[in-house]
Design an enzyme around this catalytic site. Structure first.
Site, PDB file in Angstrom:
ATOM      1  CG  HIS A 297      -1.976   1.025   1.193  1.00 28.52           C
ATOM      2  ND1 HIS A 297      -2.814   1.205   0.112  1.00 28.52           N
ATOM      3  CD2 HIS A 297      -2.350   1.966   2.104  1.00 28.52           C
ATOM      4  CE1 HIS A 297      -3.655   2.194   0.361  1.00 28.52           C
ATOM      5  NE2 HIS A 297      -3.385   2.678   1.557  1.00 28.52           N
TER       6      HIS A 297
ATOM      7  CG  HIS B 223      -3.715   6.050   2.885  1.00 27.02           C
ATOM      8  ND1 HIS B 223      -4.462   4.896   3.015  1.00 27.02           N
ATOM      9  CD2 HIS B 223      -3.858   6.707   4.069  1.00 27.02           C
ATOM     10  CE1 HIS B 223      -5.024   4.860   4.213  1.00 27.02           C
ATOM     11  NE2 HIS B 223      -4.681   5.943   4.870  1.00 27.02           N
TER      12      HIS B 223
ATOM     13  CB  CYS C  41      -2.774   2.971  -2.993  1.00 23.67           C
ATOM     14  SG  CYS C  41      -1.829   1.431  -3.167  1.00 23.67           S
TER      15      CYS C  41
END
Length: 218
Positions: free
Chosen positions: A8, A20, A124
């Site tokens: 991530h 994010h 992301c």
């Protein structure tokens, strides 16, 4: 993180905070001020803040990591270094913009959104890459900026293209080397630092380029 596992990405904006992008949860599992499906952060009251119908979230560093490991994505690496990184999602040849510009983009998108989350075209890593470089791909039908997504597509493609070579190269090591080379070159060709179909887009105009409208302020 596990080897070749999906990682991530986020943008550190100072004060132990990270902005994010993640898949938007259904209305029954989220609220306008945070993610109610997770335990509230005991340290930062604003941790988990997000606008309605947006996947862009402000989190503290601890909640962002969730007991995972922290890695620094590298920008402006040379082509030779890029090609030695077998794992996608670790670096790009594109240089990063100044810190204040990066933070401005991230905070603007926290208030206005980044479109719909898509694992291949708008994930992301795409979010972090845009915040850091301001680059947007013109071809909306192709693979996005994410090198992790391109790695997922490049690996089977390289294996498929190199399979006929098993008849010409009896040595398994030789076949593996050729396959790895094809895989790396395929990833390199999709890197935003070398692609010719990218443009610099001001964050204020990003909604028009993504085909989205700015989120209504509550």
């Amino acid at each position: 993180r596990a080897v070749f596992a999906y990682s991530h990405h986020g943008v550190f904006v100072g004060g132990c905070k990270v902005v994010h992008f993640k898949p938007e949860r259904s209305p029954s599992s989220s609220s306008s001020s945070g993610d109610s499906s997770e335990a509230p952060c005991p340290t930062y009251p604003d941790c988990g803040f997000k606008q309605p119908k947006s996947g862009v979230v402000l989190s503290c560093l601890d909640c962002f990591l969730k007991n995972g490991s922290l890695y620094r994505f590298e920008y402006g690496v040379s082509s030779s270094i890029f090609l030695t990184r077998l794992r996608g999602g670790t670096c790009t040849t594109a240089p990063s913009d100044p810190l204040q510009t990066v933070i401005h983009r991230a905070m603007h998108l926290l208030q206005n959104g980044f479109g719909n989350y898509d694992i291949f075209q708008n994930n992301c890593e795409d979010f972090a890459l845009y915040c850091k470089t301001g680059l947007l791909i013109l071809d909306k039908n192709g693979v996005g900026r994410s090198s992790q997504a391109s790695s997922i597509l490049s690996a089977p493609l390289a294996a498929l293209l190199s399979s006929p070579l098993t008849l010409l190269i009896p040595n398994p090591v030789g076949v593996a080397t050729v396959t790895a080379g094809m895989y790396c070159m395929s990833r390199y060709a999709t890197d935003i630092g070398v692609r010719s179909d990218v443009i610099k887009v001001p964050v204020e105009d990003l909604g028009l380029n993504l085909g989205i409208k700015a989120l209504k302020k509550s």
